[in-house]
Design an enzyme around this catalytic site. Structure first.
Site, mmCIF file in Angstrom:
data_model
loop_
_atom_site.group_PDB
_atom_site.id
_atom_site.type_symbol
_atom_site.label_atom_id
_atom_site.label_comp_id
_atom_site.label_asym_id
_atom_site.label_seq_id
_atom_site.Cartn_x
_atom_site.Cartn_y
_atom_site.Cartn_z
ATOM 1 N N PHE A 63 -2.143 6.675 -4.535
ATOM 2 C CA PHE A 63 -1.861 6.666 -3.532
ATOM 3 C C PHE A 63 -0.947 7.213 -3.618
ATOM 4 O O PHE A 63 -0.151 8.180 -4.770
ATOM 5 C CB PHE A 63 -1.009 5.104 -3.857
ATOM 6 N N ASP A 120 0.003 0.502 -11.263
ATOM 7 C CA ASP A 120 0.320 1.034 -9.993
ATOM 8 C C ASP A 120 -0.499 -0.744 -9.795
ATOM 9 O O ASP A 120 -1.430 -0.730 -9.456
ATOM 10 C CB ASP A 120 0.377 1.613 -9.331
ATOM 11 N N TYR A 130 6.897 -6.109 -1.245
ATOM 12 C CA TYR A 130 5.978 -6.511 0.330
ATOM 13 C C TYR A 130 5.392 -6.456 1.163
ATOM 14 O O TYR A 130 4.807 -7.066 2.213
ATOM 15 C CB TYR A 130 7.570 -5.345 1.090
ATOM 16 N N LYS A 131 4.692 -6.224 -0.623
ATOM 17 C CA LYS A 131 2.774 -6.608 -0.004
ATOM 18 C C LYS A 131 2.610 -8.445 -0.350
ATOM 19 O O LYS A 131 2.715 -8.789 1.050
ATOM 20 C CB LYS A 131 1.820 -5.802 -0.762
HETATM 21 C C1 LIG Z 1 -0.067 1.892 -4.414
HETATM 22 C C2 LIG Z 1 0.691 2.280 -3.715
HETATM 23 N N1 LIG Z 1 2.040 2.460 -4.372
HETATM 24 C C3 LIG Z 1 3.054 2.939 -4.332
HETATM 25 C C4 LIG Z 1 3.672 2.758 -2.682
HETATM 26 C C5 LIG Z 1 5.559 2.718 -2.186
HETATM 27 O O1 LIG Z 1 5.567 2.015 -2.664
HETATM 28 P P1 LIG Z 1 7.207 2.796 -2.123
HETATM 29 O O2 LIG Z 1 7.449 2.784 -0.635
HETATM 30 O O3 LIG Z 1 7.785 1.250 -1.608
HETATM 31 O O4 LIG Z 1 8.306 3.626 -2.936
HETATM 32 C C6 LIG Z 1 2.554 1.950 -1.926
HETATM 33 C C7 LIG Z 1 2.796 1.266 -0.554
HETATM 34 O O5 LIG Z 1 1.995 1.472 0.197
HETATM 35 C C8 LIG Z 1 1.302 2.259 -2.331
HETATM 36 O O6 LIG Z 1 0.645 1.204 -1.450
#
Ligand SMILES: Cc1ncc(COP(=O)(O)O)c(C=O)c1O
Length: 414
Positions: free
Chosen positions: A120, A199, A224-225
């Site tokens: 990501f 992650d 939030y997921k």
């Molecule tokens: C795999 C992954 N890591 C990190 C994040 C982002 O995290 P944040 O924007 O909450 O810091 C996301 C958000 O969709 C994600 O899917």
């Protein structure tokens, strides 16, 4: 193939859907933003009421004093992660928690960061900026292990890259695009002591974790997921107890031993538990809904959630093979349930347009560039009938060729 009606009739989690506020149509985006459950709404309201009635006293009084709220959330999250509440800190954002892990554990003895090519974006941005802070350069010190031609990661290719470099690796438990689930225990055991920060944004709340048992070093993820904590909910991080005596790389007064925080001392006295990795004042209204939503997840039990998730993703894959393959829809998510997380990813050159067309018909998937359509059933509130309806709707769109006439999507990542 067993019918959706039969699968729904046999579903022992079916009753949980009534505990959620479900928008009309079919919602398959719980891996981006989980739905509101009544329990989360209640714990959020409680926090607002405490603000109204108690003002500053809300930190120490009321049913859930705000001062202890992050640790209460950690206690409720720990069963989903297979660890002790003391191993978990709930707070900050996912990205900030990754920065915290990098700042705390990379150290000069680990000049490299290894990431996977399916990362990501925020994971890479955080890794690169962390390297720059210590005088490193992404060109020289960031190693990206690419996926295979089938878009999946090959653990046997990742392992030597991680094991052979003095590095901190950042790897996904479930890849956000393809839905591939990595064998965290195997990879951790095979890299011979190299630290990995996992992650787990796309696995927490839908795939059971056994962090303690599996010897996982470090992990972090979103609230939030599948944890259903609401938009921008507090995130979490986990640190194995054998690593916990490190001073936080990003220290702040909320990382103090709670008994000493209000001494207002010049010296940082860290908390004994993972609470030492908190930084500043917790975002109370982003934490409060998690108390309710985590209680619901624990009521259902993560093993039952996983069993239903596997059955639903299997159902989607079987249906897609039967109904969508002839329209040029591919499936990149592994068929082996042991390698599959909570969502199924289809590929099609018109994926962006198809995502739009589905939304216009009340089915909410999401699109990820360049050609991926993700369907994420959330076991607590998605039925098999809804999975069936989503595939039927997509088959209908493809069959009448209407997608060819759709305008180019201008809202690609929604
Ligand atoms: C795999 C992954 N890591 C990190 C994040 C982002 O995290 P944040 O924007 O909450 O810091 C996301 C958000 O969709 C994600 O899917």
């Amino acid at each position: 193939m067993t019918t959706a009606a039969a699968l729904d009739a046999a579903d022992d989690l079916a009753g949980f859907a009534a505990e959620f506020a479900k928008p009309p149509g079919v919602y398959l985006d719980g891996n981006s933003l989980g739905l509101l459950c009544h329990a989360a709404e209640a714990t959020l309201r409680e926090a607002v009421e405490a603000w109204r009635a108690l003002a500053i006293r809300g930190w120490t009084e009321g049913s859930t004093p705000w001062f202890g709220m992050a640790r209460e959330a950690a206690a409720r999250l720990a069963p989903l992660l297979g660890c002790d509440p003391a191993d978990v800190m709930v707070g900050n954002s996912t990205t900030v928690n990754l920065h915290q892990l990098l700042a705390t554990f990379r150290g000069l003895e680990r000049p490299f960061v290894v990431i996977d090519g399916t990362h990501f974006p925020t994971d890479r941005y955080a890794a690169e900026s962390n390297l720059r802070l210590s005088g490193g350069t992404p060109d020289e010190h960031l190693v990206v292990v690419p996926p295979e031609p089938d878009r999946l990661l090959d653990e046997d290719r990742l392992i030597p890259e991680v094991a052979e470099l003095p590095c901190l690796a950042v790897l996904p438990s479930v890849v956000y695009t393809t839905g591939q689930l990595l064998d965290m225990k195997r990879v951790t055991g095979a890299v011979g002591g190299t630290l990995i920060a996992w992650d787990c944004s796309h696995s927490a709340g839908v795939v059971p974790h056994r962090f303690r048992e599996d010897g996982i070093d470090l992990a972090f993820g979103c609230g939030y997921k599948y944890l259903n904590g609401g938009p921008g909910a507090a995130a979490w991080l986990y640190v194995h107890p054998r690593l916990r005596d490190r001073l936080p790389g990003l220290a702040g007064w909320f990382g103090c031993d709670p008994a000493r925080q209000f001494e207002m001392a010049a010296t940082f006295h860290p908390a004994a538990d993972a609470g030492r990795f908190q930084i500043g004042t917790p975002h109370v209204f982003s934490l409060a809904p998690l108390l309710g939503s985590l209680a619901v997840l624990n009521d259902a039990g993560i093993d039952r959630i996983r069993a239903k998730s596997v059955a639903q993703t299997r159902f989607l894959i079987d249906l897609a093979r039967e109904r969508l393959g002839r329209h040029g829809v591919g499936i990149v998510t592994p068929a082996d349930p042991a390698r599959r997380g909570g969502h199924v990813t289809f590929t099609h050159p018109d994926a962006a347009k198809l995502s739009r067309a589905l939304r216009a018909r009340g089915v909410v998937p999401d699109f990820r560039p360049p050609d991926m359509l993700r369907f994420a059933p959330a076991p607590l509130y998605t039925s098999f009938a809804e999975c069936q309806a989503a595939v039927d709707t997509l088959a209908g769109i493809l069959a009448d060729d209407a997608h060819h006439r759709l305008p180019d999507a201008d809202d690609l990542v929604t």
